[in-house]
Design an enzyme around this catalytic site. Structure first.
Site, PDB file in Angstrom:
ATOM      1  N   LYS A   1      -1.426  -5.123  -4.096  1.00  0.00           N
ATOM      2  CA  LYS A   1      -0.517  -5.193  -2.955  1.00  0.00           C
ATOM      3  C   LYS A   1      -0.573  -6.584  -2.299  1.00  0.00           C
ATOM      4  O   LYS A   1      -1.394  -7.417  -2.667  1.00  0.00           O
ATOM      5  CB  LYS A   1      -0.869  -4.101  -1.935  1.00  0.00           C
ATOM      6  CG  LYS A   1      -0.618  -2.673  -2.471  1.00  0.00           C
ATOM      7  CD  LYS A   1       0.847  -2.444  -2.718  1.00  0.00           C
ATOM      8  CE  LYS A   1       1.240  -0.988  -2.922  1.00  0.00           C
ATOM      9  NZ  LYS A   1       0.575  -0.270  -3.998  1.00  0.00           N
TER      10      LYS A   1
HETATM   11  C1  PLP Z   1       5.415   3.331  -1.722  1.00  0.00           C
HETATM   12  C2  PLP Z   1       3.967   3.670  -1.863  1.00  0.00           C
HETATM   13  N1  PLP Z   1       3.428   4.582  -1.035  1.00  0.00           N
HETATM   14  C3  PLP Z   1       2.138   4.917  -1.102  1.00  0.00           C
HETATM   15  C4  PLP Z   1       1.298   4.360  -2.043  1.00  0.00           C
HETATM   16  C5  PLP Z   1      -0.125   4.815  -2.122  1.00  0.00           C
HETATM   17  O1  PLP Z   1      -1.043   3.773  -1.910  1.00  0.00           O
HETATM   18  P1  PLP Z   1      -2.506   3.829  -2.589  1.00  0.00           P
HETATM   19  O2  PLP Z   1      -2.351   3.487  -4.028  1.00  0.00           O
HETATM   20  O3  PLP Z   1      -3.274   2.767  -1.840  1.00  0.00           O
HETATM   21  O4  PLP Z   1      -3.029   5.189  -2.365  1.00  0.00           O
HETATM   22  C6  PLP Z   1       1.805   3.406  -2.930  1.00  0.00           C
HETATM   23  C7  PLP Z   1       0.916   2.795  -3.941  1.00  0.00           C
HETATM   24  O5  PLP Z   1       1.301   2.230  -4.911  1.00  0.00           O
HETATM   25  C8  PLP Z   1       3.171   3.054  -2.848  1.00  0.00           C
HETATM   26  O6  PLP Z   1       3.696   2.155  -3.680  1.00  0.00           O
END
Ligand code: PLP
Length: 360
Positions: A183
């Site tokens: 990210k």
């Molecule tokens: C749009 C979106 N929401 C939520 C998440 C969830 O994040 P995490 O991977 O840190 O749990 C992601 C992760 O790729 C995402 O792209």
């Protein structure tokens, strides 16, 4: 040399911070002290939120944020073109995901379609700032006021993005960030919930308990547990990396913006992500007619591409008869191109050249 779709951007600062934390022998605490507290404070100032609470993923942030008010058997409006956590958090909390179509240009929820989808059962909206492109928060916030709905923003892609001169993180009731390694702000694993509310302190206390197994009122060896909670707290090593990444976030995002400007100007494809100074450009997407062939040819040239995302309403867990024409069309054609601050000018020229030869 292969060109990766995503990569974290690190130097000696992160290496030193990790080593120092390892050697300190203080690696984690559910109490949210040490590097975690420092990171929360700095991030809160950066986005200008009322409170910021660190957790161990974007998924955890969404799961807790949706638990802050009762959504049992209530509808929550979400886009289908997103990572599945955007919908899972609704089911986790006993709600009903209500998929709504997106804007063709930005791939963010379309406010006019949100309003049409609101019923007596609607309790909340989860706008996703797709690829880091900010949703129209002015319209979405005015819908929330008019219909008394909670806004939980999925800002997993939008660390450092802005809307109307204010950072994403300072608009909705709860704004959920992901700090997954690829990210805009990366760390081994992490997320954040920013809260904007006149009673933010009360939500802060709830989140602190829910991210650490329900533990509250801690005083030395005494504590209380009044409700169930998860093991969702951030570790010290991630927070140490996060502190260094936050210092260079503006620089990293401005490199991403320059790459996006170059892509937007020079890619000869009909449908591509628009350019905006307010966007954080976690992703850069285009649409192609034959995605499989395009991705294969790019791969043969050593260029990794991605598909973000298979629409959530097409998974068996979510399968329903909702019609989302734009989501479905884009879902078949969308391709993401390499986007990270390590890309060289040569890499970018190569990506543009081969995309232009294979996309049409
Ligand atoms: C749009 C979106 N929401 C939520 C998440 C969830 O994040 P995490 O991977 O840190 O749990 C992601 C992760 O790729 C995402 O792209």
């Amino acid at each position: 040399m292969k060109i990766n779709l995503f990569e974290p951007y690190i130097d000696e600062a992160e290496e030193k911070a990790v080593l120092e934390t390892l050697r300190s022998k203080f690696w984690a605490s559910g109490a949210g002290i040490g590097n975690v507290a420092k990171f929360e404070n700095k991030f809160k100032k950066y986005v200008n939120a009322d409170e910021c609470l660190a957790v161990n993923s974007g998924t955890a942030a969404l799961n807790i944020a949706l638990s802050l008010f009762n959504i049992k058997n209530c509808e929550v409006i979400i886009p289908s073109l997103s990572f599945v956590s955007t919908a899972n958090c609704v089911l986790q909390n006993g709600g009903i995901p209500k998929f709504v179509d997106i804007d063709k240009k930005t791939l963010c929820l379309k406010p006019e379609l949100i309003e049409k989808a609101i019923t007596k059962k609607t309790k909340a909206i989860i706008p996703v700032h797709f690829g880091g492109f900010p949703c129209d928060m002015k319209k979405i916030l005015s819908l929330s006021k008019k219909h008394d709905l909670k806004i939980i923003e999925d800002a997993a892609h939008a660390t450092g993005a802005s809307f109307s001169k204010k950072k994403i993180g300072s608009h909705g009731f709860a704004v959920c960030f992901s700090f997954h390694p690829v990210k805009n702000l990366g760390m081994p694993t992490g997320g954040m919930i920013a809260i904007n509310h006149s009673n933010a302190k009360q939500f802060k206390n709830k989140i602190e308990a829910r991210r650490w197994c329900g533990i509250t009122n801690r005083n030395d060896d005494r504590y209380e547990v009044e409700e169930i909670g998860d093991n969702y707290y951030m570790n010290e090593i991630s927070a140490a990396v996060g502190l260094k990444q936050l210092q260079k976030l503006n620089k990293m995002n401005s490199i991403r913006k320059n790459i996006a400007k170059n892509y937007e100007k020079n890619l000869e494809v009909n449908i591509k992500m628009p350019f905006s100074q307010n966007c954080a450009y976690h992703l850069f997407w285009i649409c192609v007619k034959n995605r499989k062939l395009f991705r294969q040819k790019m791969s043969e040239k050593g260029i990794q591409t991605g598909t973000h995302y298979k629409p959530i309403h097409t998974f068996s867990l979510y399968k329903n008869k909702v019609k989302l024409p734009i989501t479905e069309e884009v879902g078949k054609q969308i391709v993401t191109l390499p986007m990270h601050p390590n890309l060289s000018e040569n890499d970018i020229d190569k990506i543009i050249k081969f995309t232009n030869s294979f996309a049409n």
